[in-house]
Design a protein around this motif. Structure first.
Motif, PDB file in Angstrom:
ATOM      1  N   ALA A  22      -2.902  23.452 -26.901  1.00  0.00           N
ATOM      2  CA  ALA A  22      -2.908  24.168 -28.178  1.00  0.00           C
ATOM      3  C   ALA A  22      -1.729  25.124 -28.287  1.00  0.00           C
ATOM      4  O   ALA A  22      -1.081  25.227 -29.336  1.00  0.00           O
ATOM      5  CB  ALA A  22      -4.230  24.927 -28.332  1.00  0.00           C
ATOM      6  N   ALA A  40      -4.646  25.083 -38.674  1.00  0.00           N
ATOM      7  CA  ALA A  40      -4.219  23.686 -38.642  1.00  0.00           C
ATOM      8  C   ALA A  40      -4.458  23.000 -39.989  1.00  0.00           C
ATOM      9  O   ALA A  40      -3.639  22.188 -40.433  1.00  0.00           O
ATOM     10  CB  ALA A  40      -4.959  22.942 -37.528  1.00  0.00           C
ATOM     11  N   CYS A  41      -5.566  23.333 -40.636  1.00  0.00           N
ATOM     12  CA  CYS A  41      -5.867  22.710 -41.935  1.00  0.00           C
ATOM     13  C   CYS A  41      -4.868  23.133 -43.011  1.00  0.00           C
ATOM     14  O   CYS A  41      -4.591  22.374 -43.937  1.00  0.00           O
ATOM     15  CB  CYS A  41      -7.287  23.069 -42.366  1.00  0.00           C
ATOM     16  SG  CYS A  41      -8.584  22.292 -41.379  1.00  0.00           S
ATOM     17  N   ARG A  66      -0.903  19.418 -35.279  1.00  0.00           N
ATOM     18  CA  ARG A  66      -2.297  19.707 -35.595  1.00  0.00           C
ATOM     19  C   ARG A  66      -3.306  19.073 -34.635  1.00  0.00           C
ATOM     20  O   ARG A  66      -4.271  19.739 -34.230  1.00  0.00           O
ATOM     21  CB  ARG A  66      -2.594  19.294 -37.041  1.00  0.00           C
ATOM     22  CG  ARG A  66      -1.991  20.263 -38.054  1.00  0.00           C
ATOM     23  CD  ARG A  66      -2.442  19.976 -39.465  1.00  0.00           C
ATOM     24  NE  ARG A  66      -1.885  18.726 -39.976  1.00  0.00           N
ATOM     25  CZ  ARG A  66      -2.038  18.310 -41.219  1.00  0.00           C
ATOM     26  NH1 ARG A  66      -2.747  19.025 -42.073  1.00  0.00           N
ATOM     27  NH2 ARG A  66      -1.482  17.187 -41.625  1.00  0.00           N
ATOM     28  N   ALA A 114      -5.979  21.603 -32.611  1.00  0.00           N
ATOM     29  CA  ALA A 114      -7.427  21.506 -32.737  1.00  0.00           C
ATOM     30  C   ALA A 114      -8.060  20.895 -31.489  1.00  0.00           C
ATOM     31  O   ALA A 114      -9.063  21.404 -30.969  1.00  0.00           O
ATOM     32  CB  ALA A 114      -7.788  20.677 -33.975  1.00  0.00           C
ATOM     33  N   VAL A 117      -8.460  26.105 -36.201  1.00  0.00           N
ATOM     34  CA  VAL A 117      -8.774  25.002 -37.112  1.00  0.00           C
ATOM     35  C   VAL A 117      -8.378  25.355 -38.546  1.00  0.00           C
ATOM     36  O   VAL A 117      -7.810  24.528 -39.272  1.00  0.00           O
ATOM     37  CB  VAL A 117     -10.270  24.643 -37.028  1.00  0.00           C
ATOM     38  CG1 VAL A 117     -10.651  23.674 -38.150  1.00  0.00           C
ATOM     39  CG2 VAL A 117     -10.591  24.018 -35.672  1.00  0.00           C
ATOM     40  N   VAL A 140     -11.594  28.870 -32.080  1.00  0.00           N
ATOM     41  CA  VAL A 140     -11.764  27.575 -32.742  1.00  0.00           C
ATOM     42  C   VAL A 140     -11.627  27.729 -34.248  1.00  0.00           C
ATOM     43  O   VAL A 140     -10.900  26.973 -34.915  1.00  0.00           O
ATOM     44  CB  VAL A 140     -13.131  26.955 -32.392  1.00  0.00           C
ATOM     45  CG1 VAL A 140     -13.418  25.752 -33.288  1.00  0.00           C
ATOM     46  CG2 VAL A 140     -13.156  26.519 -30.935  1.00  0.00           C
TER      47      VAL A 140
END
Length: 299
Positions: free
Chosen positions: A68, A133-134, A28, A32, A130, A126
């Motif tokens: 990434a 990743a969350c 992660r 990000a 993101v 983005v």
């Protein structure tokens, strides 16, 4: 220059991600952080007053994107169960085509002037990364669990970088592709044979370097060879390259299922036969060299 930074950043950032003991997980932070660095770099590229500034921004962009990308691709072997990897690999393989088509429509909205053409796609990236990743369930590894960083894998990265760039340049100069793919396959096979029969660290490193050079030659030519034989490179390039991406991703899903068959050959007392595994890898590489002979439409 951007390609050089990309080829170095991808394996290096991937290795750093594997060794990360961050409380946010291994992948992660690189997902990000990489996409945010790429977005900031695009601001530099889009507003650069001169070529050197644009070049610097582009090189930093390659570091961010490949940081990434290395973490995103790692999700497949890290988080996806083996019985679902084929389906997920297929979805991953088509993403380049989807992105190309989406980008074609998006550029009509942003235009080709100003920061908008750089920042709108970047901000979409983005948000998506993101959010992903969350929602990614990742258990952080402790400092005692992480694998120590070794200079051997960087050695491999250097061999790939040098091999790919030299081979790409020579391929354009000689106007030949298939010959280099054959050489790459033979080099990789030779490296696997050296590793298979190596009984020392020095022998192992020699094999890694030779195989890395072969892999570098291959990655420096494969896209060029495929692009030269696409049936409709002007109208349906994205579809063809999308299929090629699937072909690249699929073996990564098949290999974990096939490898145990070779590891079990002649195994005694529960020991795995790695000699057979590396010799099998060499054999598959040689089959690849043979298969390239049948490619038509390219030299």
């Amino acid at each position: 220059m951007g390609a050089v930074f990309a080829l170095v950043a991808n394996p290096v950032c991937g290795r750093l991600s594997d060794a990360s003991a961050s409380r946010f997980g291994r992948c992660r932070p690189f997902m990000a952080g990489g996409v945010l660095l790429a977005t900031l770099s695009l601001v530099v590229v889009g507003s650069a007053p001169d070529i050197p500034t644009m070049l610097a921004g582009w090189c930093v962009l390659q570091i961010g994107v490949n940081a990434a990308l290395a973490a995103l691709i790692a999700v497949l072997p890290d988080r996806i169960p083996e019985h679902r990897r084929g389906r997920v690999s297929g979805l991953m393989g088509m993403t380049n085509q989807v992105a190309t088509v989406a980008g074609t429509f998006l550029i009509q909205l942003t235009g080709t002037h100003g920061l908008g053409m750089f920042l709108v796609p970047a901000l979409i990236g983005v948000v998506l990364v993101v959010v992903f990743a969350c929602h990614l369930r990742e258990v952080p590894q402790s400092r005692t669990e992480r694998r120590p960083l070794g200079w051997t894998m960087l050695l491999l990265g250097i061999a790939i970088v040098v091999g790919s760039n030299v081979a790409g340049w020579l391929s354009d100069l000689l106007e030949r592709r298939k010959m280099f793919i054959g050489v790459a396959s033979l080099l990789f096979a030779a490296g696997m044979v050296v590793i298979a029969f190596s009984d020392s660290v020095t022998g192992f490193l020699v094999g890694v370097t030779v195989a890395g050079a072969g892999q570098g030659v291959y990655v420096g030519i494969d896209y060029a060879l495929v692009a030269s034989v696409l049936p409709d490179s002007e109208g349906e390039a994205a579809k063809g390259m999308g299929l090629f991406n699937i072909a690249n991703a699929l073996p990564q899903s098949v290999a974990p299922a096939v490898a145990p068959l070779f590891l079990a050959i002649g195994g005694a007392d529960g020991e795995d036969n790695y000699t057979a595994l590396y010799l099998a890898a060499a054999a598959f590489a040689l089959l690849g060299a043979f298969a390239v002979r049948f490619v038509r439409g390219a030299r």
